[in-house]
Scaffold this motif. Sequence first.
Motif, short mmCIF file in Angstrom:
data_model
loop_
_atom_site.label_atom_id
_atom_site.label_comp_id
_atom_site.label_asym_id
_atom_site.label_seq_id
_atom_site.Cartn_x
_atom_site.Cartn_y
_atom_site.Cartn_z
N MET A 4 -68.88 -84.93 11.39
CA MET A 4 -70.32 -84.98 11.14
C MET A 4 -71.02 -85.01 12.49
SD MET A 4 -70.65 -85.35 7.80
CE MET A 4 -72.21 -86.09 7.50
N GLY A 5 -72.25 -84.51 12.53
CA GLY A 5 -73.03 -84.55 13.76
C GLY A 5 -74.45 -84.08 13.52
N LYS A 6 -75.23 -84.08 14.57
CA LYS A 6 -76.61 -83.59 14.52
C LYS A 6 -76.74 -82.41 15.46
CE LYS A 6 -79.38 -87.49 13.16
NZ LYS A 6 -80.55 -88.31 13.44
N ILE A 7 -77.52 -81.45 15.03
CA ILE A 7 -77.78 -80.28 15.87
C ILE A 7 -78.63 -80.73 17.05
CG2 ILE A 7 -78.84 -78.01 16.00
CD1 ILE A 7 -78.27 -77.76 12.97
N LEU A 8 -78.12 -80.50 18.24
CA LEU A 8 -78.85 -80.81 19.46
C LEU A 8 -79.88 -79.73 19.72
CD1 LEU A 8 -79.22 -82.46 22.07
CD2 LEU A 8 -77.43 -81.05 23.09
N TYR A 40 -82.10 -69.93 9.39
CA TYR A 40 -83.37 -70.55 9.74
C TYR A 40 -83.40 -72.05 9.41
CZ TYR A 40 -84.90 -70.70 4.87
OH TYR A 40 -85.01 -70.99 3.54
N LEU A 41 -82.48 -72.51 8.56
CA LEU A 41 -82.45 -73.92 8.19
C LEU A 41 -81.83 -74.80 9.27
CD1 LEU A 41 -81.31 -73.54 4.48
CD2 LEU A 41 -83.59 -74.15 5.29
N TYR A 42 -81.11 -74.21 10.21
CA TYR A 42 -80.41 -74.97 11.24
C TYR A 42 -81.36 -75.24 12.41
CZ TYR A 42 -76.18 -74.12 8.62
OH TYR A 42 -75.24 -74.10 7.62
N GLN A 43 -81.92 -76.44 12.40
CA GLN A 43 -82.91 -76.83 13.41
C GLN A 43 -82.44 -78.10 14.11
OE1 GLN A 43 -86.32 -77.48 10.97
NE2 GLN A 43 -86.46 -75.37 10.32
N ALA A 44 -82.93 -78.30 15.32
CA ALA A 44 -82.58 -79.50 16.07
C ALA A 44 -82.85 -80.75 15.24
CB ALA A 44 -83.37 -79.56 17.38
N GLY A 45 -81.89 -81.66 15.25
CA GLY A 45 -82.04 -82.92 14.53
C GLY A 45 -81.45 -82.92 13.13
N GLU A 47 -78.72 -82.89 10.28
CA GLU A 47 -77.34 -83.39 10.21
C GLU A 47 -76.46 -82.33 9.56
OE1 GLU A 47 -75.05 -87.55 9.30
OE2 GLU A 47 -77.03 -87.23 8.46
N VAL A 48 -75.28 -82.14 10.15
CA VAL A 48 -74.34 -81.13 9.65
C VAL A 48 -72.93 -81.72 9.57
CG1 VAL A 48 -75.61 -79.12 10.51
CG2 VAL A 48 -73.96 -80.24 12.00
N GLU A 49 -72.11 -81.06 8.76
CA GLU A 49 -70.68 -81.34 8.77
C GLU A 49 -70.00 -80.04 9.17
OE1 GLU A 49 -69.64 -82.71 4.84
OE2 GLU A 49 -69.61 -80.70 4.03
N ALA A 61 -67.42 -75.44 16.61
CA ALA A 61 -67.59 -75.80 15.21
C ALA A 61 -67.37 -74.57 14.33
CB ALA A 61 -68.98 -76.36 14.97
N SER A 62 -66.75 -74.80 13.16
CA SER A 62 -66.63 -73.74 12.17
C SER A 62 -67.04 -74.30 10.82
CB SER A 62 -65.20 -73.18 12.14
OG SER A 62 -64.31 -74.15 11.67
N GLU A 63 -67.36 -73.40 9.88
CA GLU A 63 -67.80 -73.79 8.54
C GLU A 63 -68.87 -74.88 8.61
OE1 GLU A 63 -64.76 -74.24 5.50
OE2 GLU A 63 -63.31 -73.34 6.90
N ILE A 64 -69.94 -74.58 9.34
CA ILE A 64 -71.01 -75.56 9.58
C ILE A 64 -71.92 -75.60 8.35
CG2 ILE A 64 -72.88 -76.23 11.13
CD1 ILE A 64 -71.49 -74.26 13.19
N ARG A 65 -72.01 -76.79 7.76
CA ARG A 65 -72.75 -76.98 6.51
C ARG A 65 -73.81 -78.06 6.72
NH1 ARG A 65 -69.72 -75.18 3.88
NH2 ARG A 65 -68.36 -75.28 2.23
N LEU A 66 -75.02 -77.82 6.25
CA LEU A 66 -76.07 -78.83 6.31
C LEU A 66 -75.75 -79.96 5.35
CD1 LEU A 66 -79.14 -76.45 6.34
CD2 LEU A 66 -78.37 -77.87 8.24
N VAL A 67 -75.94 -81.19 5.78
CA VAL A 67 -75.70 -82.34 4.92
C VAL A 67 -76.80 -82.43 3.88
CG1 VAL A 67 -75.53 -84.85 4.84
CG2 VAL A 67 -74.38 -83.58 6.65
N ASP A 68 -78.03 -82.27 4.31
CA ASP A 68 -79.19 -82.26 3.40
C ASP A 68 -79.78 -80.87 3.48
OD1 ASP A 68 -81.48 -82.68 1.91
OD2 ASP A 68 -82.47 -83.87 3.45
N ARG A 69 -79.65 -80.09 2.43
CA ARG A 69 -80.07 -78.68 2.48
C ARG A 69 -81.57 -78.47 2.35
NH1 ARG A 69 -74.96 -78.40 0.41
NH2 ARG A 69 -73.59 -77.06 1.60
N ALA A 70 -82.32 -79.53 2.06
CA ALA A 70 -83.77 -79.39 1.95
C ALA A 70 -84.34 -79.15 3.34
CB ALA A 70 -84.38 -80.64 1.34
N PRO A 71 -85.12 -78.08 3.52
CA PRO A 71 -85.68 -77.81 4.85
C PRO A 71 -86.67 -78.88 5.24
CG PRO A 71 -86.58 -76.28 3.23
CD PRO A 71 -85.54 -77.11 2.53
#
Length: 140
Positions: A4-8, A40-45, A47-49, A61-71
């Motif tokens: 798990m992590g956050k997009i920098l 477009y959903l992948y923005q700084a801050g 959270e992703v797995e 990173a591979s198979e990068i998935r948003l933890v909360d898919r709501a933009p």
Amino acid sequence: MLMMGKILRFDEVRGYGFIVPREGGEDVFMHANDLVDEKYLYQAGREVEFYLEMGDKGPKASEIRLVDRAPRRAPAPRADGGEEADELDDDTLDVLTTAEFRAELTEALIEADGTLTAAQLKRVRTRVLELARDHGWVEA
């Protein structure tokens, strides 16, 4: 290994960025080809797995998935001109370098009014940059 992590930072145009792992350690490279959701959903801050791999130049990173898919949405303006206080979290804000801010601001000004002269652009940009520094919107 699933992590798990956050997009920098993620540059949608160039198609790459970096993730800060929750567990700590070195930032992990991310590429648009490894995104599971819309780019477009992948923005700084956000959270992703992701699965951690070792690439030629370090962690990847591979198979990068948003933890909360709501933009994320921009804060709604209040009647008094302020912003909703609970909408912004300092951990999700992307603080730009002075050079990045200057470049984005210049493009925005040119797009907004193509008749501005170079001198006018410089004056407006200088004042807005001062304001941004005063409020901590750009790195010092």
